[in-house]
Scaffold this motif. Sequence first.
Motif, mmCIF file in Angstrom:
data_model
loop_
_atom_site.group_PDB
_atom_site.id
_atom_site.type_symbol
_atom_site.label_atom_id
_atom_site.label_comp_id
_atom_site.label_asym_id
_atom_site.label_seq_id
_atom_site.Cartn_x
_atom_site.Cartn_y
_atom_site.Cartn_z
ATOM 1 N N ARG A 24 0.940 -1.283 0.336
ATOM 2 C CA ARG A 24 -0.551 -0.107 0.246
ATOM 3 C C ARG A 24 0.756 0.830 -0.472
ATOM 4 N N LEU A 25 1.427 1.167 0.854
ATOM 5 C CA LEU A 25 3.064 1.898 0.407
ATOM 6 C C LEU A 25 3.333 2.558 -1.007
ATOM 7 N N LEU A 26 4.233 1.591 -1.198
ATOM 8 C CA LEU A 26 4.612 2.238 -2.986
ATOM 9 C C LEU A 26 4.554 2.962 -3.733
ATOM 10 N N PRO A 27 2.668 3.113 -3.705
ATOM 11 C CA PRO A 27 2.697 4.357 -5.155
ATOM 12 C C PRO A 27 2.818 6.031 -4.175
ATOM 13 N N TYR A 28 2.804 5.598 -3.039
ATOM 14 C CA TYR A 28 3.201 6.900 -1.845
ATOM 15 C C TYR A 28 4.720 7.354 -2.293
ATOM 16 N N LEU A 29 5.447 6.170 -2.308
ATOM 17 C CA LEU A 29 6.731 5.747 -2.384
ATOM 18 C C LEU A 29 7.650 6.146 -3.943
ATOM 19 N N GLU A 30 7.149 5.657 -5.341
ATOM 20 C CA GLU A 30 6.891 6.087 -6.291
ATOM 21 C C GLU A 30 7.040 7.387 -6.846
ATOM 22 N N ALA A 31 5.916 7.923 -6.037
ATOM 23 C CA ALA A 31 5.439 9.690 -6.751
ATOM 24 C C ALA A 31 6.287 10.330 -5.332
ATOM 25 N N ASP A 32 7.160 9.446 -4.554
ATOM 26 C CA ASP A 32 7.607 11.376 -3.667
ATOM 27 C C ASP A 32 9.118 10.869 -4.183
ATOM 28 N N ASP A 33 9.663 9.872 -5.240
ATOM 29 C CA ASP A 33 10.736 9.512 -5.774
ATOM 30 C C ASP A 33 11.712 8.826 -4.388
ATOM 31 N N VAL A 34 11.418 7.571 -3.465
ATOM 32 C CA VAL A 34 12.026 7.387 -2.862
ATOM 33 C C VAL A 34 11.821 6.277 -3.141
ATOM 34 N N LEU A 35 11.252 5.161 -4.108
ATOM 35 C CA LEU A 35 11.380 3.991 -4.961
ATOM 36 C C LEU A 35 10.975 4.271 -6.629
ATOM 37 N N SER A 36 11.556 3.076 -7.135
ATOM 38 C CA SER A 36 11.600 3.268 -8.067
ATOM 39 C C SER A 36 10.077 2.402 -8.530
ATOM 40 N N SER A 37 9.481 2.278 -9.770
ATOM 41 C CA SER A 37 8.731 2.108 -10.254
ATOM 42 C C SER A 37 8.072 0.615 -9.909
ATOM 43 N N HIS A 38 9.491 0.110 -10.624
ATOM 44 C CA HIS A 38 9.623 -1.017 -10.335
ATOM 45 C C HIS A 38 11.405 -1.650 -9.684
ATOM 46 N N PRO A 39 10.826 -1.478 -8.458
ATOM 47 C CA PRO A 39 12.073 -1.460 -7.415
ATOM 48 C C PRO A 39 12.233 -2.948 -7.663
ATOM 49 N N SER A 40 13.441 -3.648 -6.617
ATOM 50 C CA SER A 40 14.141 -5.068 -6.848
ATOM 51 C C SER A 40 13.618 -5.514 -5.927
ATOM 52 N N LEU A 41 13.500 -6.922 -6.242
ATOM 53 C CA LEU A 41 13.243 -8.029 -5.391
ATOM 54 C C LEU A 41 14.086 -7.258 -3.613
ATOM 55 N N GLY A 42 15.389 -7.131 -3.941
ATOM 56 C CA GLY A 42 16.226 -6.589 -2.892
ATOM 57 C C GLY A 42 15.637 -5.215 -1.769
ATOM 58 N N GLU A 43 15.054 -4.203 -2.466
ATOM 59 C CA GLU A 43 14.378 -3.096 -1.874
ATOM 60 C C GLU A 43 13.237 -3.678 -1.770
ATOM 61 N N LEU A 44 12.400 -4.721 -2.117
ATOM 62 C CA LEU A 44 11.100 -4.987 -1.339
ATOM 63 C C LEU A 44 10.858 -5.364 -0.815
ATOM 64 N N GLY A 45 12.834 -6.007 -0.351
ATOM 65 C CA GLY A 45 12.092 -7.079 0.975
ATOM 66 C C GLY A 45 12.859 -5.642 2.111
ATOM 67 N N ARG A 46 13.514 -4.814 1.892
ATOM 68 C CA ARG A 46 13.675 -3.810 3.194
ATOM 69 C C ARG A 46 12.831 -3.516 3.348
ATOM 70 N N LEU A 47 11.923 -2.602 2.165
ATOM 71 C CA LEU A 47 11.109 -1.960 2.085
ATOM 72 C C LEU A 47 10.119 -2.712 3.298
ATOM 73 N N GLU A 48 9.846 -4.080 3.227
ATOM 74 C CA GLU A 48 8.621 -4.621 4.395
ATOM 75 C C GLU A 48 8.899 -4.766 5.800
ATOM 76 N N ALA A 49 10.762 -4.930 5.522
ATOM 77 C CA ALA A 49 11.581 -4.343 6.992
ATOM 78 C C ALA A 49 11.585 -3.186 7.725
#
Length: 479
Positions: free
Chosen positions: A319-344
Amino acid sequence: MSLFNLAFARQQDGQFVLRVEDTDRARFREDSEAQLYDTLGWLGLFWDEGPDIGGPFAPYRQSERLDTYRPYVERLLAEGFAYHCWCSTERLAQMREMQQKTKQPTGYDRLCVGKTRDERAALPGFNDTPVVRMLIPDDPPLVFDDVIRGKVSAPRPDDQVILKGDGFPTYHLAVVVDDHEMGITHVVRGEEWISSTPKHLLLYRWLGLEPPKFAHMPLLRNADKSKISKRKNPAARLTWFREQGYLPEALVNFLALLAYPPQQDAEGNDVEVFSFDEFSQTFDWSKVNPIGPIFDLKKLEWLNGVHIRSLPVGEFASRLLPYLEADDVLSSHPSLGELGRLEAVAALIQTRMALLTEAPALVRPFFVADDQLAIDDDARAQLKDDSGAVIDAALHVLGDIDDHGTGVLGTGSGWNATAIESALRTAIVEGLGIKPRFAFGPLRTAVSGARISPPLFESMEILGKTSTLARLRALRDSL
Protein backbone atom coordinates in the motif's frame (compact mmCIF):
# COMPACT_ATOMS: atom_id res chain seq x y z
CA MET A 1 -25.13 7.26 -1.18
CA SER A 2 -23.38 4.40 -2.96
CA LEU A 3 -22.22 2.90 0.34
CA PHE A 4 -25.70 2.74 1.85
CA ASN A 5 -27.25 1.65 -1.46
CA LEU A 6 -24.76 -1.19 -1.77
CA ALA A 7 -25.00 -2.27 1.88
CA PHE A 8 -28.78 -2.67 1.52
CA ALA A 9 -28.54 -4.35 -1.89
CA ARG A 10 -26.02 -6.92 -0.62
CA GLN A 11 -28.05 -7.64 2.50
CA GLN A 12 -31.20 -8.21 0.43
CA ASP A 13 -29.38 -10.18 -2.26
CA GLY A 14 -30.40 -7.49 -4.72
CA GLN A 15 -28.68 -5.62 -7.53
CA PHE A 16 -26.74 -2.38 -7.16
CA VAL A 17 -27.25 -0.38 -10.36
CA LEU A 18 -24.85 2.33 -11.53
CA ARG A 19 -26.67 4.68 -13.87
CA VAL A 20 -24.99 7.77 -15.33
CA GLU A 21 -27.46 10.64 -15.24
CA ASP A 22 -25.87 12.96 -17.80
CA THR A 23 -28.86 14.85 -19.18
CA ASP A 24 -27.58 18.24 -17.96
CA ARG A 25 -25.28 18.91 -20.88
CA ALA A 26 -24.24 22.34 -19.58
CA ARG A 27 -22.51 20.64 -16.64
CA PHE A 28 -21.29 17.59 -18.54
CA ARG A 29 -17.58 16.70 -18.25
CA GLU A 30 -15.90 14.02 -20.31
CA ASP A 31 -13.74 12.74 -17.45
CA SER A 32 -16.45 12.56 -14.78
CA GLU A 33 -17.61 9.05 -15.62
CA ALA A 34 -14.08 7.63 -15.53
CA GLN A 35 -13.50 9.32 -12.16
CA LEU A 36 -16.70 7.78 -10.87
CA TYR A 37 -15.59 4.29 -11.84
CA ASP A 38 -12.13 4.86 -10.40
CA THR A 39 -13.17 6.23 -7.03
CA LEU A 40 -16.02 3.78 -6.40
CA GLY A 41 -13.71 0.94 -7.45
CA TRP A 42 -11.01 2.23 -5.09
CA LEU A 43 -13.54 2.13 -2.24
CA GLY A 44 -14.54 -1.42 -3.19
CA LEU A 45 -18.13 -0.38 -3.94
CA PHE A 46 -18.67 -2.47 -7.06
CA TRP A 47 -21.88 -2.40 -9.07
CA ASP A 48 -23.84 -5.24 -10.65
CA GLU A 49 -25.11 -3.31 -13.67
CA GLY A 50 -23.72 -0.21 -15.33
CA PRO A 51 -22.47 1.45 -18.52
CA ASP A 52 -19.10 -0.29 -18.38
CA ILE A 53 -20.34 -3.82 -17.70
CA GLY A 54 -23.83 -3.75 -19.19
CA GLY A 55 -26.89 -5.49 -17.82
CA PRO A 56 -30.45 -6.47 -18.69
CA PHE A 57 -31.65 -2.85 -18.93
CA ALA A 58 -28.83 -1.29 -20.95
CA PRO A 59 -27.96 1.34 -21.91
CA TYR A 60 -27.18 2.85 -18.51
CA ARG A 61 -26.28 6.35 -19.70
CA GLN A 62 -29.34 8.57 -19.87
CA SER A 63 -27.89 10.42 -22.86
CA GLU A 64 -28.17 7.12 -24.76
CA ARG A 65 -31.81 6.58 -23.74
CA LEU A 66 -33.46 9.65 -25.32
CA ASP A 67 -35.81 7.53 -27.44
CA THR A 68 -37.06 5.89 -24.25
CA TYR A 69 -38.33 9.15 -22.77
CA ARG A 70 -40.13 10.62 -25.77
CA PRO A 71 -43.24 8.33 -25.64
CA TYR A 72 -43.75 9.20 -21.97
CA VAL A 73 -43.61 12.92 -22.76
CA GLU A 74 -46.08 12.54 -25.63
CA ARG A 75 -48.45 10.64 -23.35
CA LEU A 76 -48.31 13.34 -20.67
CA LEU A 77 -48.99 16.01 -23.29
CA ALA A 78 -51.88 14.08 -24.82
CA GLU A 79 -53.55 13.51 -21.45
CA GLY A 80 -53.22 17.13 -20.34
CA PHE A 81 -50.66 16.54 -17.59
CA ALA A 82 -48.01 18.58 -19.40
CA TYR A 83 -47.82 21.47 -21.84
CA HIS A 84 -45.42 23.25 -24.21
CA CYS A 85 -43.75 26.43 -22.97
CA TRP A 86 -42.23 28.87 -25.49
CA CYS A 87 -40.97 31.47 -22.99
CA SER A 88 -37.47 32.77 -23.68
CA THR A 89 -34.78 32.67 -21.00
CA GLU A 90 -34.84 36.47 -20.92
CA ARG A 91 -38.55 36.54 -20.14
CA LEU A 92 -38.17 33.91 -17.42
CA ALA A 93 -35.35 35.91 -15.82
CA GLN A 94 -37.46 39.07 -15.85
CA MET A 95 -40.39 37.15 -14.37
CA ARG A 96 -38.30 35.82 -11.48
CA GLU A 97 -36.79 39.25 -10.83
CA MET A 98 -40.26 40.80 -10.60
CA GLN A 99 -41.48 38.03 -8.30
CA GLN A 100 -38.55 38.58 -5.99
CA LYS A 101 -39.00 42.35 -5.96
CA THR A 102 -42.68 42.04 -5.10
CA LYS A 103 -41.98 39.21 -2.65
CA GLN A 104 -44.22 36.78 -4.52
CA PRO A 105 -43.60 33.02 -4.57
CA THR A 106 -41.16 32.20 -7.35
CA GLY A 107 -42.28 29.87 -10.08
CA TYR A 108 -43.52 29.82 -13.64
CA ASP A 109 -46.58 32.06 -14.22
CA ARG A 110 -48.17 29.72 -16.79
CA LEU A 111 -48.30 32.24 -19.60
CA CYS A 112 -48.14 29.39 -22.15
CA VAL A 113 -50.84 27.17 -20.64
CA GLY A 114 -53.71 26.58 -23.08
CA LYS A 115 -52.07 28.48 -25.94
CA THR A 116 -51.12 27.24 -29.36
CA ARG A 117 -47.73 28.03 -30.80
CA ASP A 118 -49.13 30.83 -32.93
CA GLU A 119 -51.04 32.35 -30.03
CA ARG A 120 -47.92 32.37 -27.88
CA ALA A 121 -45.76 33.73 -30.73
CA ALA A 122 -47.91 36.85 -30.80
CA LEU A 123 -46.81 37.70 -27.24
CA PRO A 124 -43.44 39.05 -26.04
CA GLY A 125 -40.59 36.79 -24.89
CA PHE A 126 -41.20 34.03 -27.40
CA ASN A 127 -38.68 31.27 -28.10
CA ASP A 128 -39.22 29.18 -31.21
CA THR A 129 -38.02 25.96 -29.53
CA PRO A 130 -40.35 25.01 -26.67
CA VAL A 131 -39.75 23.04 -23.50
CA VAL A 132 -42.33 20.76 -21.91
CA ARG A 133 -43.59 21.52 -18.39
CA MET A 134 -45.64 19.56 -15.88
CA LEU A 135 -49.06 21.04 -15.14
CA ILE A 136 -49.09 20.81 -11.36
CA PRO A 137 -52.64 20.33 -9.95
CA ASP A 138 -54.05 22.19 -7.00
CA ASP A 139 -53.67 19.12 -4.76
CA PRO A 140 -50.28 17.53 -5.48
CA PRO A 141 -49.05 14.72 -3.15
CA LEU A 142 -47.00 16.70 -0.65
CA VAL A 143 -46.74 14.00 2.06
CA PHE A 144 -44.95 10.72 1.42
CA ASP A 145 -43.33 7.83 3.30
CA ASP A 146 -39.56 7.79 3.66
CA VAL A 147 -37.84 4.62 4.92
CA ILE A 148 -35.46 6.75 7.02
CA ARG A 149 -37.63 9.69 8.10
CA GLY A 150 -41.15 8.25 8.20
CA LYS A 151 -43.85 10.70 7.05
CA VAL A 152 -42.27 13.62 5.20
CA SER A 153 -43.93 16.84 4.07
CA ALA A 154 -42.57 18.70 1.05
CA PRO A 155 -43.40 22.15 -0.34
CA ARG A 156 -45.73 22.57 -3.29
CA PRO A 157 -43.75 22.36 -6.56
CA ASP A 158 -44.09 24.67 -9.54
CA ASP A 159 -44.55 23.62 -13.16
CA GLN A 160 -41.27 21.74 -13.56
CA VAL A 161 -39.62 21.45 -16.98
CA ILE A 162 -39.44 17.76 -17.90
CA LEU A 163 -38.16 18.04 -21.49
CA LYS A 164 -35.65 20.72 -22.48
CA GLY A 165 -35.34 22.46 -25.80
CA ASP A 166 -32.32 20.36 -26.73
CA GLY A 167 -34.40 17.19 -26.58
CA PHE A 168 -32.90 15.98 -23.31
CA PRO A 169 -35.18 15.20 -20.38
CA THR A 170 -34.55 16.80 -17.03
CA TYR A 171 -33.57 14.68 -14.05
CA HIS A 172 -37.16 14.55 -12.82
CA LEU A 173 -38.62 12.79 -15.83
CA ALA A 174 -35.57 10.67 -16.63
CA VAL A 175 -35.28 9.09 -13.18
CA VAL A 176 -38.97 8.26 -13.00
CA VAL A 177 -38.92 6.57 -16.39
CA ASP A 178 -35.61 4.78 -15.81
CA ASP A 179 -36.46 3.64 -12.28
CA HIS A 180 -39.65 2.09 -13.64
CA GLU A 181 -38.07 0.48 -16.70
CA MET A 182 -35.06 -0.83 -14.74
CA GLY A 183 -37.14 -2.30 -11.92
CA ILE A 184 -35.64 -0.08 -9.22
CA THR A 185 -37.22 -0.84 -5.83
CA HIS A 186 -35.37 1.65 -3.60
CA VAL A 187 -34.08 5.13 -4.43
CA VAL A 188 -31.44 6.42 -1.98
CA ARG A 189 -30.46 10.05 -2.44
CA GLY A 190 -29.62 13.22 -0.51
CA GLU A 191 -32.18 15.15 1.52
CA GLU A 192 -32.00 18.07 -0.93
CA TRP A 193 -34.24 15.97 -3.20
CA ILE A 194 -37.11 15.85 -0.69
CA SER A 195 -38.64 18.95 -2.26
CA SER A 196 -38.61 17.24 -5.68
CA THR A 197 -40.29 14.02 -4.58
CA PRO A 198 -43.86 15.35 -5.07
CA LYS A 199 -43.02 15.98 -8.73
CA HIS A 200 -41.85 12.41 -9.10
CA LEU A 201 -44.89 10.99 -7.31
CA LEU A 202 -47.14 12.96 -9.66
CA LEU A 203 -45.35 11.52 -12.69
CA TYR A 204 -45.74 8.01 -11.30
CA ARG A 205 -49.45 8.65 -10.71
CA TRP A 206 -50.07 10.17 -14.15
CA LEU A 207 -48.23 7.35 -15.91
CA GLY A 208 -49.93 4.64 -13.86
CA LEU A 209 -46.62 3.36 -12.44
CA GLU A 210 -45.77 1.91 -9.02
CA PRO A 211 -43.30 4.26 -7.28
CA PRO A 212 -40.21 2.87 -5.54
CA LYS A 213 -39.47 3.37 -1.87
CA PHE A 214 -37.52 6.53 -1.07
CA ALA A 215 -34.67 7.02 1.40
CA HIS A 216 -33.36 10.56 1.76
CA MET A 217 -29.94 10.54 3.39
CA PRO A 218 -28.68 13.43 5.55
CA LEU A 219 -26.17 15.79 3.98
CA LEU A 220 -22.62 15.90 5.32
CA ARG A 221 -21.73 19.14 7.07
CA ASN A 222 -18.56 21.11 7.78
CA ALA A 223 -17.54 21.95 11.33
CA ASP A 224 -19.54 25.21 11.04
CA LYS A 225 -22.59 23.05 10.16
CA SER A 226 -22.72 24.33 6.59
CA LYS A 227 -23.23 21.86 3.75
CA ILE A 228 -19.94 20.23 2.78
CA SER A 229 -18.70 21.49 -0.58
CA LYS A 230 -15.53 21.54 -2.67
CA ARG A 231 -15.18 25.28 -2.12
CA LYS A 232 -15.15 24.97 1.67
CA ASN A 233 -13.68 21.52 2.20
CA PRO A 234 -11.32 19.58 -0.07
CA ALA A 235 -12.69 16.38 1.48
CA ALA A 236 -15.80 16.86 -0.67
CA ARG A 237 -13.63 15.63 -3.54
CA LEU A 238 -13.31 11.86 -3.16
CA THR A 239 -9.88 11.62 -4.81
CA TRP A 240 -8.54 13.87 -2.04
CA PHE A 241 -8.68 10.99 0.44
CA ARG A 242 -6.45 8.78 -1.69
CA GLU A 243 -4.03 11.65 -2.22
CA GLN A 244 -3.83 12.26 1.54
CA GLY A 245 -3.07 8.62 2.33
CA TYR A 246 -6.34 7.28 3.66
CA LEU A 247 -7.17 3.60 3.25
CA PRO A 248 -10.42 2.90 1.37
CA GLU A 249 -11.62 0.51 4.07
CA ALA A 250 -11.08 3.20 6.72
CA LEU A 251 -13.06 5.72 4.68
CA VAL A 252 -15.91 3.24 4.18
CA ASN A 253 -15.91 2.55 7.94
CA PHE A 254 -15.95 6.29 8.66
CA LEU A 255 -18.72 7.12 6.19
CA ALA A 256 -20.89 4.37 7.64
CA LEU A 257 -20.43 5.76 11.16
CA LEU A 258 -21.42 9.25 10.05
CA ALA A 259 -25.06 8.28 9.66
CA TYR A 260 -25.27 4.89 11.35
CA PRO A 261 -24.67 3.66 14.92
CA PRO A 262 -21.61 1.53 15.77
CA GLN A 263 -21.75 -2.25 15.50
CA GLN A 264 -22.34 -4.25 18.69
CA ASP A 265 -20.21 -7.03 20.10
CA ALA A 266 -21.53 -10.11 21.93
CA GLU A 267 -21.73 -8.17 25.21
CA GLY A 268 -23.60 -5.27 23.60
CA ASN A 269 -20.63 -2.90 23.59
CA ASP A 270 -20.13 -0.40 20.77
CA VAL A 271 -17.61 -1.42 18.12
CA GLU A 272 -16.61 1.48 15.89
CA VAL A 273 -14.12 -0.42 13.73
CA PHE A 274 -15.81 -2.75 11.26
CA SER A 275 -15.74 -3.92 7.66
CA PHE A 276 -18.22 -3.30 4.87
CA ASP A 277 -19.46 -6.90 5.13
CA GLU A 278 -20.15 -6.47 8.85
CA PHE A 279 -21.97 -3.21 8.13
CA SER A 280 -24.08 -4.78 5.40
CA GLN A 281 -25.05 -7.86 7.40
CA THR A 282 -26.82 -5.86 10.11
CA PHE A 283 -28.04 -2.95 8.00
CA ASP A 284 -31.41 -1.45 8.93
CA TRP A 285 -32.84 1.76 7.42
CA SER A 286 -34.60 2.60 10.69
CA LYS A 287 -31.20 3.05 12.37
CA VAL A 288 -29.97 5.70 9.91
CA ASN A 289 -29.64 9.09 11.61
CA PRO A 290 -31.45 11.74 9.52
CA ILE A 291 -29.58 14.64 11.12
CA GLY A 292 -26.69 15.91 9.00
CA PRO A 293 -23.43 14.62 10.54
CA ILE A 294 -20.30 16.72 11.04
CA PHE A 295 -17.41 15.56 8.88
CA ASP A 296 -14.69 15.06 11.52
CA LEU A 297 -11.33 14.44 9.86
CA LYS A 298 -9.68 13.77 13.23
CA LYS A 299 -12.00 10.81 13.75
CA LEU A 300 -11.22 9.58 10.24
CA GLU A 301 -7.48 9.90 10.87
CA TRP A 302 -7.82 7.81 14.03
CA LEU A 303 -9.80 5.15 12.16
CA ASN A 304 -7.22 5.17 9.39
CA GLY A 305 -4.45 4.45 11.88
CA VAL A 306 -6.43 1.53 13.31
CA HIS A 307 -6.97 0.06 9.84
CA ILE A 308 -3.29 0.58 8.95
CA ARG A 309 -2.23 -1.41 12.01
CA SER A 310 -4.62 -4.22 11.12
CA LEU A 311 -3.01 -4.88 7.72
CA PRO A 312 -0.56 -7.78 7.28
CA VAL A 313 2.93 -6.29 6.96
CA GLY A 314 3.34 -7.43 3.36
CA GLU A 315 0.09 -5.83 2.30
CA PHE A 316 0.91 -2.67 4.24
CA ALA A 317 4.22 -2.41 2.38
CA SER A 318 2.45 -2.78 -0.96
CA ARG A 319 0.00 0.00 0.00
CA LEU A 320 2.98 2.29 0.58
CA LEU A 321 4.49 1.78 -2.87
CA PRO A 322 2.45 4.40 -4.80
CA TYR A 323 3.33 7.10 -2.25
CA LEU A 324 7.00 6.13 -2.19
CA GLU A 325 7.18 6.09 -5.99
CA ALA A 326 5.43 9.47 -6.23
CA ASP A 327 7.98 10.96 -3.83
CA ASP A 328 10.96 9.36 -5.62
CA VAL A 329 11.83 7.20 -2.62
CA LEU A 330 11.51 4.05 -4.73
CA SER A 331 11.42 3.53 -8.47
CA SER A 332 8.26 2.28 -10.16
CA HIS A 333 9.99 -1.11 -10.57
CA PRO A 334 11.86 -1.76 -7.30
CA SER A 335 14.15 -4.78 -7.11
CA LEU A 336 13.41 -7.80 -4.96
CA GLY A 337 16.05 -6.62 -2.54
CA GLU A 338 14.42 -3.22 -2.23
CA LEU A 339 11.05 -4.81 -1.68
CA GLY A 340 12.51 -7.04 1.03
CA ARG A 341 14.03 -4.03 2.78
CA LEU A 342 10.77 -2.10 2.42
CA GLU A 343 8.83 -4.86 4.14
CA ALA A 344 11.33 -4.84 7.01
CA VAL A 345 10.98 -1.05 7.30
CA ALA A 346 7.20 -1.31 7.07
CA ALA A 347 7.17 -3.52 10.16
CA LEU A 348 8.95 -0.72 12.06
CA ILE A 349 6.71 2.15 11.02
CA GLN A 350 3.28 0.51 10.80
CA THR A 351 2.30 1.37 14.38
CA ARG A 352 3.55 4.94 14.03
CA MET A 353 1.46 6.09 11.09
CA ALA A 354 -2.01 7.58 10.69
CA LEU A 355 -1.70 8.43 6.98
CA LEU A 356 0.13 6.65 4.17
CA THR A 357 1.57 10.00 3.07
CA GLU A 358 3.74 9.94 6.20
CA ALA A 359 5.69 7.02 4.77
CA PRO A 360 8.17 8.79 2.43
CA ALA A 361 9.83 10.75 5.23
CA LEU A 362 10.11 7.63 7.40
CA VAL A 363 11.25 5.29 4.62
CA ARG A 364 13.62 7.56 2.69
CA PRO A 365 16.62 7.16 5.07
CA PHE A 366 16.68 3.42 4.35
CA PHE A 367 16.98 3.90 0.60
CA VAL A 368 19.21 6.96 0.26
CA ALA A 369 22.98 6.64 -0.26
CA ASP A 370 24.96 7.19 2.92
CA ASP A 371 26.72 10.26 1.54
CA GLN A 372 23.39 11.71 0.38
CA LEU A 373 21.61 11.58 3.74
CA ALA A 374 20.56 15.09 4.76
CA ILE A 375 20.44 16.05 8.44
CA ASP A 376 17.30 18.03 9.31
CA ASP A 377 17.91 21.37 10.97
CA ASP A 378 15.77 20.54 13.99
CA ALA A 379 17.65 17.27 14.48
CA ARG A 380 21.04 18.98 14.33
CA ALA A 381 19.81 21.69 16.70
CA GLN A 382 19.10 19.19 19.46
CA LEU A 383 22.64 17.76 19.45
CA LYS A 384 24.42 18.45 22.74
CA ASP A 385 28.06 18.90 23.72
CA ASP A 386 28.44 15.20 24.55
CA SER A 387 27.25 14.10 21.09
CA GLY A 388 30.81 13.53 19.87
CA ALA A 389 31.63 11.29 22.84
CA VAL A 390 28.38 9.32 22.31
CA ILE A 391 29.16 8.71 18.64
CA ASP A 392 32.78 7.78 19.41
CA ALA A 393 31.63 5.19 21.96
CA ALA A 394 29.07 3.80 19.50
CA LEU A 395 31.62 3.51 16.70
CA HIS A 396 33.94 1.60 19.00
CA VAL A 397 31.47 -1.01 20.23
CA LEU A 398 29.53 -1.40 17.00
CA GLY A 399 32.72 -1.98 15.10
CA ASP A 400 33.32 -5.08 17.23
CA ILE A 401 29.97 -6.72 16.33
CA ASP A 402 30.35 -9.51 13.78
CA ASP A 403 28.31 -8.67 10.67
CA HIS A 404 28.21 -12.25 9.41
CA GLY A 405 25.18 -14.47 9.93
CA THR A 406 22.97 -11.42 10.21
CA GLY A 407 19.34 -12.07 11.13
CA VAL A 408 16.33 -9.91 10.35
CA LEU A 409 15.04 -7.56 13.04
CA GLY A 410 16.58 -9.18 16.08
CA THR A 411 16.69 -12.80 14.92
CA GLY A 412 19.76 -14.90 14.37
CA SER A 413 23.29 -13.98 15.38
CA GLY A 414 25.70 -11.24 14.43
CA TRP A 415 24.54 -7.77 13.41
CA ASN A 416 21.00 -7.61 14.79
CA ALA A 417 18.90 -5.28 16.93
CA THR A 418 19.40 -7.26 20.11
CA ALA A 419 23.19 -7.27 19.86
CA ILE A 420 23.25 -3.60 18.80
CA GLU A 421 21.08 -2.48 21.72
CA SER A 422 23.09 -4.46 24.27
CA ALA A 423 26.41 -3.04 23.04
CA LEU A 424 25.17 0.57 22.92
CA ARG A 425 23.56 0.46 26.36
CA THR A 426 26.73 -0.93 27.87
CA ALA A 427 28.96 1.64 26.17
CA ILE A 428 26.83 4.77 26.46
CA VAL A 429 24.29 4.37 29.28
CA GLU A 430 26.62 2.50 31.61
CA GLY A 431 30.01 3.55 30.24
CA LEU A 432 29.30 7.29 29.83
CA GLY A 433 26.60 7.52 32.49
CA ILE A 434 24.05 9.14 30.18
CA LYS A 435 20.38 8.56 30.88
CA PRO A 436 18.66 6.34 28.29
CA ARG A 437 16.28 9.09 27.12
CA PHE A 438 19.26 11.25 26.11
CA ALA A 439 21.78 8.56 25.24
CA PHE A 440 20.71 7.70 21.69
CA GLY A 441 19.58 11.02 20.21
CA PRO A 442 22.85 11.68 18.33
CA LEU A 443 22.79 8.13 16.93
CA ARG A 444 19.20 8.54 15.73
CA THR A 445 20.15 11.79 14.01
CA ALA A 446 23.17 10.19 12.37
CA VAL A 447 21.26 7.15 11.09
CA SER A 448 18.00 8.79 9.94
CA GLY A 449 18.84 12.48 9.60
CA ALA A 450 15.71 13.22 11.64
CA ARG A 451 14.88 13.98 15.26
CA ILE A 452 12.01 11.49 15.23
CA SER A 453 12.53 8.22 13.42
CA PRO A 454 11.66 4.50 13.49
CA PRO A 455 13.13 2.41 16.33
CA LEU A 456 16.89 2.98 16.36
CA PHE A 457 18.32 -0.49 16.92
CA GLU A 458 16.05 -2.13 14.33
CA SER A 459 16.88 0.67 11.90
CA MET A 460 20.57 -0.02 12.32
CA GLU A 461 20.01 -3.70 11.69
CA ILE A 462 18.12 -3.01 8.45
CA LEU A 463 20.74 -0.52 7.24
CA GLY A 464 23.55 -2.95 7.98
CA LYS A 465 26.87 -2.45 9.69
CA THR A 466 28.66 -0.69 6.82
CA SER A 467 25.99 2.00 6.30
CA THR A 468 25.43 2.49 10.02
CA LEU A 469 29.12 3.13 10.71
CA ALA A 470 29.47 5.36 7.66
CA ARG A 471 26.59 7.56 8.81
CA LEU A 472 27.93 7.78 12.36
CA ARG A 473 31.34 8.84 11.05
CA ALA A 474 29.78 11.44 8.74
CA LEU A 475 27.92 13.14 11.58
CA ARG A 476 30.96 12.92 13.85
CA ASP A 477 33.10 14.63 11.25
CA SER A 478 30.58 17.47 10.92
CA LEU A 479 30.52 18.32 14.65
